[in-house]
Motif scaffolding. Structure first.
Motif, mmCIF file in Angstrom:
data_model
loop_
_atom_site.group_PDB
_atom_site.id
_atom_site.type_symbol
_atom_site.label_atom_id
_atom_site.label_comp_id
_atom_site.label_asym_id
_atom_site.label_seq_id
_atom_site.Cartn_x
_atom_site.Cartn_y
_atom_site.Cartn_z
ATOM 1 N N UNK A 58 0.465 -13.308 -35.812
ATOM 2 C CA UNK A 58 -0.914 -13.696 -35.916
ATOM 3 C C UNK A 58 -1.423 -14.293 -34.820
ATOM 4 N N UNK A 59 -2.916 -14.688 -34.752
ATOM 5 C CA UNK A 59 -3.403 -15.779 -33.912
ATOM 6 C C UNK A 59 -2.938 -16.994 -34.144
ATOM 7 N N UNK A 112 -1.281 -10.113 -21.263
ATOM 8 C CA UNK A 112 -2.668 -10.418 -21.273
ATOM 9 C C UNK A 112 -2.959 -11.887 -20.839
ATOM 10 N N UNK A 113 -1.784 -12.526 -20.310
ATOM 11 C CA UNK A 113 -2.104 -13.779 -19.728
ATOM 12 C C UNK A 113 -2.206 -13.920 -18.411
ATOM 13 N N UNK A 132 4.686 -10.714 -29.153
ATOM 14 C CA UNK A 132 3.878 -11.350 -28.101
ATOM 15 C C UNK A 132 3.627 -10.368 -26.869
ATOM 16 N N UNK A 133 3.831 -9.348 -26.851
ATOM 17 C CA UNK A 133 3.441 -8.209 -25.915
ATOM 18 C C UNK A 133 2.007 -7.817 -26.307
ATOM 19 N N UNK A 134 1.467 -8.175 -27.394
ATOM 20 C CA UNK A 134 0.188 -7.595 -27.971
ATOM 21 C C UNK A 134 -0.916 -8.232 -27.013
ATOM 22 N N UNK A 135 -0.653 -9.492 -26.848
ATOM 23 C CA UNK A 135 -1.953 -10.393 -26.276
ATOM 24 C C UNK A 135 -1.497 -11.857 -26.204
ATOM 25 N N UNK A 136 -2.209 -12.745 -25.519
ATOM 26 C CA UNK A 136 -1.776 -13.854 -25.205
ATOM 27 C C UNK A 136 -2.244 -14.926 -26.215
ATOM 28 N N UNK A 137 -2.946 -14.282 -27.151
ATOM 29 C CA UNK A 137 -3.392 -15.304 -28.360
ATOM 30 C C UNK A 137 -2.524 -15.062 -29.542
ATOM 31 N N UNK A 138 -1.669 -13.977 -29.394
ATOM 32 C CA UNK A 138 -0.500 -13.877 -30.700
ATOM 33 C C UNK A 138 0.581 -14.707 -30.619
ATOM 34 N N UNK A 175 -8.636 -8.513 -35.290
ATOM 35 C CA UNK A 175 -7.732 -9.094 -35.074
ATOM 36 C C UNK A 175 -6.366 -8.306 -34.295
ATOM 37 N N UNK A 176 -6.104 -8.128 -33.083
ATOM 38 C CA UNK A 176 -5.520 -7.454 -32.309
ATOM 39 C C UNK A 176 -3.817 -7.501 -32.872
ATOM 40 N N UNK A 177 -3.669 -8.940 -33.102
ATOM 41 C CA UNK A 177 -2.352 -9.497 -33.553
ATOM 42 C C UNK A 177 -1.966 -8.540 -34.867
ATOM 43 N N UNK A 178 -2.687 -8.744 -35.750
ATOM 44 C CA UNK A 178 -2.572 -8.095 -37.045
ATOM 45 C C UNK A 178 -2.350 -6.568 -36.956
ATOM 46 N N UNK A 179 -3.435 -6.077 -36.209
ATOM 47 C CA UNK A 179 -3.453 -4.301 -36.024
ATOM 48 C C UNK A 179 -2.222 -4.026 -35.526
ATOM 49 N N UNK A 180 -1.432 -4.679 -34.550
ATOM 50 C CA UNK A 180 -0.172 -4.253 -33.704
ATOM 51 C C UNK A 180 0.904 -3.912 -34.719
ATOM 52 N N UNK A 181 0.987 -4.570 -36.163
ATOM 53 C CA UNK A 181 1.890 -4.391 -36.932
ATOM 54 C C UNK A 181 3.209 -4.405 -36.541
#
Length: 795
Positions: A62-63, A123-124, A29-35, A15-21
């Motif tokens: 998180x997602x 990411x979007x 919101x800069x981590x990815x469009x799913x976050x 989960x890239x949202x969690x990994x980003x810390x």
């Protein structure tokens, strides 16, 4: 299969949202469009309703689905999205050459839309459609650049009437055509030309009258007067140089960058480059002591290039850039000998063409018309330099339903006048620029002046960022900004509420607050002690979390049933299953619902068992099944399953056509002989069966019910009567027939011998008893006559 105490859901990428810390909504919101970011309010006790004890602030990122499952309301989820806004959208021009009104070049539109604004979230992708349509009767500017070295002497004669002739031909394509003329020879330094005074005046040998050598000369600015073209070109004289390659690149550079002197308009720009030799390029100037790179600027004085002795030849890449920047399409009209060289050059210069020039340039008009048609029938999109972290993707929708992607998505070919094609363009930002300011890029078709302007705005912060409270009391007396439901600490502070300075983070006194029951493990080895408070570690699976004051709890180490956490009928809280209604047990695997125990006769467990955890426990060992209705040892079981066993095991019997449909209710096992068939046990009653098939063969099998599974074990080879050996039987029959025949013949022969002997004896007896006279017959005369030799004396 092997059983494991715990089964975890594996994520290939995590989960890239969690990994980003992420520590703030903007970072999230800069981590990815799913976050997304949960901004739920903080209660008066400074504890979030969303965050569990021990969870760090970064758990808010998180997602989206995970945030909802963890109890964050939709209204409290920050999830800004990008958008596309069209600012200028003038329709492409629709008109015909014959009946259309006369339009200025700036009033003709071939590309739509013309200006957009894109709000980009990391990411979007944001996509839009770009339409291109070739307008009829579009103005054309053509500049004829000719090599005037001595080898082109005969070509100059044919070019002298090019103006009016080309005007006539181009009038079939456009009513607004202008033509210009320029010439080039070579740099005016050794070793390219001879610098002796006589050769500087007349570089040709013999009685040839040639003009002084020069680098590039703009003879005629672009004009619509074809007669003026013929007049000025007719006044030109040939010149000469020493080496074979020419200085054409110097001339092309000046034609491209000296727009005012050449007279270029914002229309279709064509440059015809005519030569019968090769070219010098960057680095060759060193031969003449010229080492300064070409500056790519205009240096025309009185229409003559004055810096040829000062600046080196331009490089090919430099020429490509300037031709593209000035929307010039190049036509190389060269002799057949140099076709391979200029075709390689064409591959490096977008929107360029190569035509074969006859020895005396007599075919130059047809060459120009063909090259123009080839260039104008293809549209290739290019974009200016993209900001760091931004990518662009093209997809073309050309004539006849042809779709192109990747590099082919930038272009469409075989476009005729009036044809309309479209491109789907997708722009993605993978991060926010350092400055976060808007950027502008442009997209245009190569060789055309029209372009699309795109303004890129980057979404780097959430909406709730605007409502942040600087130096908020919620952040330990003003040590941070309270925004989006969390504290964004000042640089020298740390902690969920900015309660610690960075210097005291590793204090032993603070670590003592993170040890449970004065133990040695800090945060139960499942977290980090931050400012005397445990912040639990995150797991790859967003559904799994550590929690508790000392991170002693988790929601994934509860008992499992059927490889499901809490049997799939409850939730795990602090390693204890909280069961749903109608379920109980440590793994929520015991159902309190008795409907699953009701037999077809509406009795619980068919009256032959008890219902425990939704499953029947049969008290009569003869009965099996989920409702104690299956009796594998009751009479008739063997006959009931005979046909299905026969078709499943041997592919024969009455049900062989419908075997797959009717006989898949049991598991089939095969053994080699009867000794390997299972024996009855008390736990699972078993019936031994012996049945006969249509071939009079006996097959043996057992039928048992193991809980709810029906199992049939069959001997793989049926017992059949031994077949008689045909050959001995046939041989025996044949031999018997032969022997009997011989015996009958012998008996018949023996009887005939006995009969003959009896008859002969009877004959002999009758002969002895004969009564007639046995005297000599008086009339009998012997047939033998004896004659005696009279002379014979008996001696």
């Amino acid at each position: 299969p092997l059983s494991c105490p715990y089964v975890f859901l594996l994520h290939t990428d995590g989960n890239e949202c969690i990994k980003a810390n992420a520590k703030s909504c903007g970072e999230c919101i800069q981590v990815g469009e799913k976050c997304g970011w949960c901004k739920d309010p903080v209660s008066t006790t400074k504890r979030s309703k969303f965050l569990k004890p021990g969870e760090p602030t970064s758990a808010r990122c998180d997602e989206l689905e995970s945030l909802k499952k963890k109890g964050c309301g939709v209204v409290n989820i920050e999830n800004p999205r990008g958008k596309t806004v069209i600012n200028k959208n003038v329709q492409v021009t629709n008109r015909s050459k014959a009946g259309g009104e006369k339009l200025k070049p700036e009033d003709i539109t071939q590309i739509q839309p013309q200006k957009l604004t894109l709000d980009l979230r990391s990411g979007e992708a944001q996509s839009f459609n770009l339409k291109f349509k070739r307008a009829e009767d579009y103005p054309i500017d053509l500049y004829y650049l000719m090599d005037l070295s001595y080898s082109m002497k005969d070509d100059l004669e044919n070019v002298k009437n090019l103006g009016t002739s080309l005007m006539v031909e181009m009038s079939k394509i456009t009513s607004d055509f202008r033509i210009g003329f320029g010439s080039f020879v070579e740099k005016t330094v050794m070793p390219y030309i001879s610098t002796t005074p006589a050769k500087l005046l007349n570089p040709c040998t013999g009685d040839q009258n040639c003009t002084s050598p020069f680098s590039y000369k703009n003879v005629l600015k672009l004009t619509s007067d074809g007669t003026q073209f013929n007049t000025l070109v007719g006044q030109q004289q040939i010149s000469g140089n020493l080496d074979s390659p020419e200085g054409g690149f110097d001339a092309i550079m000046q034609v491209a960058v000296c727009g005012e002197q050449i007279g270029w308009r914002n229309v279709t720009r064509l440059l015809v480059f005519s030569t019968d030799a090769g070219f010098h390029f960057a680095g060759d100037g060193k031969l003449g002591g010229i080492v300064l790179p070409n500056d790519g600027k205009c240096h025309l004085e009185n229409n003559m290039y004055t810096m040829s002795h000062y600046y080196d030849y331009p490089s090919i890449a430099h020429l490509v850039q300037k031709l593209s920047d000035n929307n010039i399409q190049t036509i190389f009209a060269v002799t057949e000998e140099f076709q391979p060289v200029y075709k390689e050059l064409k591959n490096l210069i977008p929107k360029s063409a190569v035509g074969t020039l006859s020895a005396n340039s007599s075919n130059v008009i047809n060459l120009i018309i063909d090259a123009y048609n080839s260039l104008s029938s293809e549209v290739i999109l290019e974009n200016t330099k993209l900001p760091d972290g931004v990518t662009i993707a093209y997809q073309s929708h050309c004539k006849n339903g042809v779709v192109g992607v990747d590099e082919n998505g930038r272009k469409c070919s075989n476009i005729s006048i009036g044809d309309e094609v479209s491109f789907n363009i997708s722009i993605t930002a993978h991060k926010c620029p350092k400055q976060g300011k808007p950027e502008t890029i442009k997209i245009k078709p190569l060789g055309f002046t029209e372009e699309v302007e795109i303004i890129l705005n980057f979404i780097c912060e959430c909406e709730c960022h605007k409502d942040g409270e600087p130096n908020s009391d919620k952040c330990h007396g003003g040590n941070g900004t309270f925004e989006c439901g969390a504290c964004r600490c000042n640089d020298d502070r740390i902690g969920r509420h900015c309660e610690c300075s960075r210097e005291e983070v590793n204090s032993d006194d603070l670590d003592a607050n993170c040890r449970r029951d004065n133990g040695t493990d800090i945060c139960s080895n499942n977290g980090d002690c931050i400012c005397g408070t445990c912040e639990c570690k995150k797991r790859e699976n967003p559904e799994e979390r550590y929690s508790g004051k000392y991170c002693e709890c988790d929601n994934f180490n509860c008992d499992r049933s059927n490889n499901k956490l809490c049997g799939g009928h409850g939730r795990c809280e602090c390693r204890v299953c909280i069961c749903d209604t109608n379920y109980t047990g440590s793994a929520c695997d015991c159902s309190l619902d008795i409907t699953t125990c009701l037999a077809s006769n509406k009795q619980i467990c068919n009256g032959r068992g008890t219902c425990e955890c939704g499953t029947c426990k049969c008290t009569d060992p003869k009965f099996q099944g989920p409702t104690c209705e299956i009796c594998p040892t009751c009479p008739g079981v063997c006959a009931e399953h005979k046909d299905c066993v026969q078709c499943r095991a041997f592919g024969t019997g009455e049900k062989k056509e419908t075997c797959e449909r009717d006989c898949s209710y049991f598991t089939l096992k095969k053994v080699k002989d009867r000794e390997e068939l299972p024996e009855p046990v008390q736990a699972f009653p078993l019936m031994h069966c012996k049945e006969r098939d249509n071939a009079d063969c006996w097959f043996y099998y057992t039928y048992t019910v193991n809980n709810t599974e029906k199992v049939v074990t069959v001997v793989e080879n049926p017992e059949c009567p031994e077949a008689a050996d045909i050959i001995p039987i046939v041989a025996g029959v044949v031999a018997g027939i032969v022997l009997i025949g011989l015996a009958l013949l012998l008996i018949w022969k023996l009887l005939m011998i006995i009969h003959d002997r009896r008859e002969f004896a009877k004959f002999e007896k009758e002969k002895m008893n004969a009564r007639w006279d046995t005297g000599e017959n008086p009339i009998y005369k012997s047939a033998v006559t004896t004659v005696v030799n009279p002379k014979y004396e008996g001696k």
